[in-house]
Every structure is written in C-alpha cells, then in structure tokens.
Scaffold this active site. Structure first.
Site, PDB file in Angstrom:
ATOM      1  N   ARG A 233     -80.634 -20.971 -55.194  1.00 46.85           N
ATOM      2  CA  ARG A 233     -80.316 -22.253 -54.444  1.00 46.85           C
ATOM      3  C   ARG A 233     -81.098 -23.261 -55.098  1.00 46.85           C
ATOM      4  NH1 ARG A 233     -76.279 -19.887 -53.363  1.00 46.85           N
ATOM      5  NH2 ARG A 233     -75.348 -19.435 -51.334  1.00 46.85           N
ATOM      6  N   GLU A 261     -75.453 -30.364 -57.235  1.00 47.29           N
ATOM      7  CA  GLU A 261     -74.214 -29.541 -57.732  1.00 47.29           C
ATOM      8  C   GLU A 261     -72.775 -30.171 -57.027  1.00 47.29           C
ATOM      9  OE1 GLU A 261     -75.389 -25.534 -56.999  1.00 47.29           O
ATOM     10  OE2 GLU A 261     -73.268 -25.074 -56.714  1.00 47.29           O
ATOM     11  N   HIS A 284     -72.197 -22.715 -61.025  1.00 45.93           N
ATOM     12  CA  HIS A 284     -72.378 -21.765 -59.906  1.00 45.93           C
ATOM     13  C   HIS A 284     -71.301 -20.602 -59.909  1.00 45.93           C
ATOM     14  CE1 HIS A 284     -73.615 -21.634 -55.625  1.00 45.93           C
ATOM     15  NE2 HIS A 284     -73.451 -20.535 -55.760  1.00 45.93           N
TER      16      HIS A 284
END
Ligand SMILES: NC(=O)c1ccc[n+]([C@@H]2O[C@H](COP(=O)([O-])OP(=O)(O)OC[C@H]3O[C@@H](n4cnc5c(N)ncnc54)[C@H](O)[C@@H]3O)[C@@H](O)[C@H]2O)c1
Ligand SMILES: O=C(O)[C@H](O)COP(=O)(O)O
Length: 400
Positions: A233, A261, A284
């Site tokens: 993360r 993001e 991701h």
C-alpha cells in the site's frame, strides 16, 4: 440473505452465492455516494467489496448489514473501527491472491534489471537501442530483502530462491530460528533489511504502525542504484523520501501502489512518479490473475455462505482477541423457560457486564450449563442470590 457485490468478482463466486439461494445484487460500478445509496435501497445483509472504500456513511446506510467481506487481502479500505462499533463483522480472503502478487513482484524486479518496458516502448516506436539496453546487472547472487513475511512475503522468498538470489528478511514475528529453517538471513528491522540488500520488496499490511515504514532513514540505508518494489500500500512509503532516493541515490522502483492512485477502475490520472524514468508503475494489478480472482471470489462466497448458515464468520478480522472480562460465572440449571432471563436480570442489577456467553444442553434436554464471562465487582452475595433462584442447580464464579 441479500448480498450486495460492489466490485468485480469472478463469476464462480457469484454463482456460488446464487446457488446457495441468496438474492445477489451485483453492481461493480458502485462507489462513494452511489454505494451509500445502493446500501440504503437494497438493505443487504452482506456487502462484498474489493478495493471499493467502505466509509462510515456506507456503514450507516443499511441497518440490516451484518457482514462485510473483503474479496482480497488488505482491508485498510474498510472503516473496520466503525464496523466494530456498530457490531458489523469484517472478513477478508487471506492467502488467495498471494501467488499472483509474488509473481508480479518478481516480474517487476526482472523488468527493472533488464528495462523490459523501455525496451518494448522503444521497439514499438521503431527505435533500436541494444547499446543502452545491453547493460543489465543480472540477479543471480544479489541479495533481496523482504519486509513482511506474511502470505505474499513467503511466496516471494520461494520464487527469489529459485532465481538464486540470497534472501534476507524482517517481519515482526520472524525469529532467527525460523529464518534459518527458511534458508534466509534474519534482520532486526526494516532498515536493517535495507542496509543488507540491493533489492527490497515490501509486504507488510498497511496499519497505523506501518505508516511510512519506508522513510528517509530506510532509503538512506539502501545501497546506491538499488531496486525497490512496493506492491502493498502507498501509505507504507514516505513518498518524499522515495522521490529523494530516486533523484539522489539512483534508486529504481517498481510500484503497483502509490499515493494518488485513482479510485476508479478506468480513467486518466496524473502522477509525478509515473513519468519518472527510474519508475515502473503498474495499475494495482497485483491480485489480478484469473487464478487469484477465482480463488478469492470462491473464498468470499464461502465466507458469506458459512455466515448465512451457521452465523460463524471465517477469516473475521474485527473480533476482540481477548474480551475485557474479569470473571466467569458458571450456572448449572434446568432447561426451562425463564431461568436464564432471571439469572441475567440478577447480573444486570449487580452491574455485571456480560462479554461472552454460551449455554450447553445435556442429552435428554433436562438440564444445561450456562457460562458467562463478565466485567464487574464479583461479590459472593450476587452468586448466592442467583443460586437461590428456582430451577438453578449450582453456581460458581472464578476470577480470570
Ligand atoms: N497489489 C495488490 O494487488 C495486493 C494484493 C494483495 C495484497 N496486497 C497488500 O499486501 C499486503 C500483505 O498481504 P498478505 O497476503 O501477505 O497479508 P498477510 O496478512 O499474510 O501478511 C501481512 C504482513 O504484514 C505484517 N504486519 C501486519 N501488521 C503489522 C504491524 N503493525 N507491524 C509490522 N508488521 C505488520 C504481518 O506480520 C505480515 O508479515 C496486504 O495487506 C495488502 O495491503 C496488495
Ligand atoms: O489487498 C488486496 O487484496 C489487493 O490490494 C487487491 O486489490 P483488488 O481486489 O482491488 O485488486
């Protein structure tokens, strides 16, 4: 039960939910206000999400909501504290996408070493540049440092060893003995890992304790020109420190997650990092193989189906590991209407707050034993008053 699925989960999972007889509302476009609105409209008992954020407003939207299943590993996108305060279970699907993330991690490392994305981009542009791209270092014999040896970290270790990389690691529960068993070097801290390796990959969960674990001191400890991978993360990395290392230390980074993001599944985005020549950003997609998606969706369905049949929640992440109970009372009693209600009434008058309770029936269903753990001032006279009640056979209280 009504189940709202607010993200794309693999069809095998949706089928497993439908076969179990649930009313499944599947809308992967839900997000933000639209999710709150759908929760209010559908009043689901169970919500299944991937990276879609579950906010306090979402938690309040459906009084029927009893369980949130994160069809994935990291549940930092869910307001877990808020769910706990409202008595809503939160569960995840641990280990179901770890191989996929480990494969991406290794892919990013090889990509950086050989500059594969730049090779391909230039070739697509009609540019031949063997002179530049022939300068890779090679991985064999280098040291890779793994920060966090959970499901993904362990899969990365196995794959790194197959590449003849030396492995060192730090994880909060790793011991030197366990490291030796795994054939890896033991480090005492994340900075110690950085100091010992030329490739570092992060696999700790994002929690308040791991926020900015990779800070300036971490990047200062990494040798010049190191490879840095983050598939966990963004919050685990101090991005200013990362940018410093990219500029000042020639760091090369592979990032599947980064600050800013996009929350949407498709669209344009701006990121200083994405344009940096030393950085390869992926979208991701660590968990996004069909194998991982099938396994995750089936596990999410298993969690929901188990809950609907038994009330138990596999992989629950928000039950207290230990209740604050100070005492336990055991009441042997006749299995008849009203007995337990009178016991509870007496406990309530004594201000005993029950934290955990269980009632087991003996064969023949004539008698039962109730065990309750409670917080309170356990004076003998309360136990005596309970014991004197009609149809109570025996009472004992112990301090925990
Ligand atoms: N990029 C992706 O698509 C993708 C996919 C899956 C998981 N992830 C991320 O990777 C993380 C790890 O996944 P996993 O399956 O290995 O999870 P895991 O639960 O098996 O492992 C988590 C690791 O974090 C460590 N950790 C947890 N809390 C900590 C704390 N307070 N201090 C120090 N260490 C702590 C644990 O000790 C363990 O080593 C997830 O939490 C998620 O954020 C990303
Ligand atoms: O924690 C996870 O499992 C990953 O971040 C996967 O996220 P996704 O389900 O949105 O791909």
């Amino acid at each position: 039960m009504t189940i709202l699925v607010a993200d794309n989960i693999a069809s095998v999972g949706l089928e497993a939910l439908e076969e179990a007889g649930h009313h499944v509302v599947d809308d992967a476009s839900l997000n933000g206000d639209a999710l709150v609105e759908a929760l209010g409209r559908e009043q689901p008992n169970i919500l299944i999400v991937r990276s879609t954020k579950v906010t306090p407003e979402a938690l309040d939207a459906s009084p029927a909501l009893s369980l949130i299943v994160r069809a994935g590993a990291g549940y930092d996108t869910i307001d877990v504290e808020g769910a706990s305060a409202r008595g809503i279970y939160v569960a995840n699907c641990p280990g179901k996408n770890s191989v996929a993330v480990a494969e991406l991690t290794i892919g990013l490392i090889v990509s950086i070493d050989r500059r594969i994305p730049d090779n391909v981009a230039d070739a697509r542009d009609g540019k031949w540049n063997k002179k530049t791209y022939a300068k890779a270092e090679g991985l064999k014999g280098q040291t890779i440092g793994v920060v966090g040896l959970g499901n993904i970290g362990e899969e990365v270790v196995r794959r790194a060893q197959a590449f003849d990389l030396d492995v060192v690691a730090w994880s909060r529960s790793l011991t030197p003995e366990r490291a030796e068993d795994m054939g890896i070097g033991y480090c005492e801290s994340a900075v110690d890992v950085a100091r010992s390796a030329s490739i570092v990959t992060l696999h700790v969960a994002s929690t308040p304790e791991t926020k900015h674990l990779a800070d300036r001191s971490f990047f200062e400890a990494l040798p010049k020109g190191s490879i840095f991978i983050n598939t966990t993360r963004a919050a685990v990395v101090d991005e200013d420190a990362l940018k410093w290392a990219l500029e000042e230390r020639g760091l090369r980074a592979g990032l599947d997650v980064f600050h800013g993001e996009p929350a949407v599944k498709q669209g344009s985005f701006e990121s200083e990092l994405a344009g940096h020549p030393n950085v390869y950003i992926t979208h991701h997609i660590g968990a996004s193989t069909q194998q991982a998606q099938d396994a995750t969706a089936l596990e999410a369905a298993r969690v929901a189906n188990t809950f609907s049949v038994t009330g138990d929640v596999p992989n629950c992440v928000n039950l207290a590991s230990q209740s604050p109970a100070t005492h336990q009372i055991t009441v042997r009693h006749l299995d008849e209407v009203g007995v337990l209600a009178r016991v509870l009434d007496e406990m309530s008058k004594a201000d005993w707050n029950i934290q955990e309770m269980e009632n087991e029936i003996f064969s023949g269903a004539k008698a039962a034993v109730a065990t309750m753990r409670f917080n309170g001032d356990a004076t003998d006279d309360v136990a005596e008053r309970i014991e004197q009640q009609e149809k109570v056979l025996a009472v004992s209280v112990i301090e925990l």
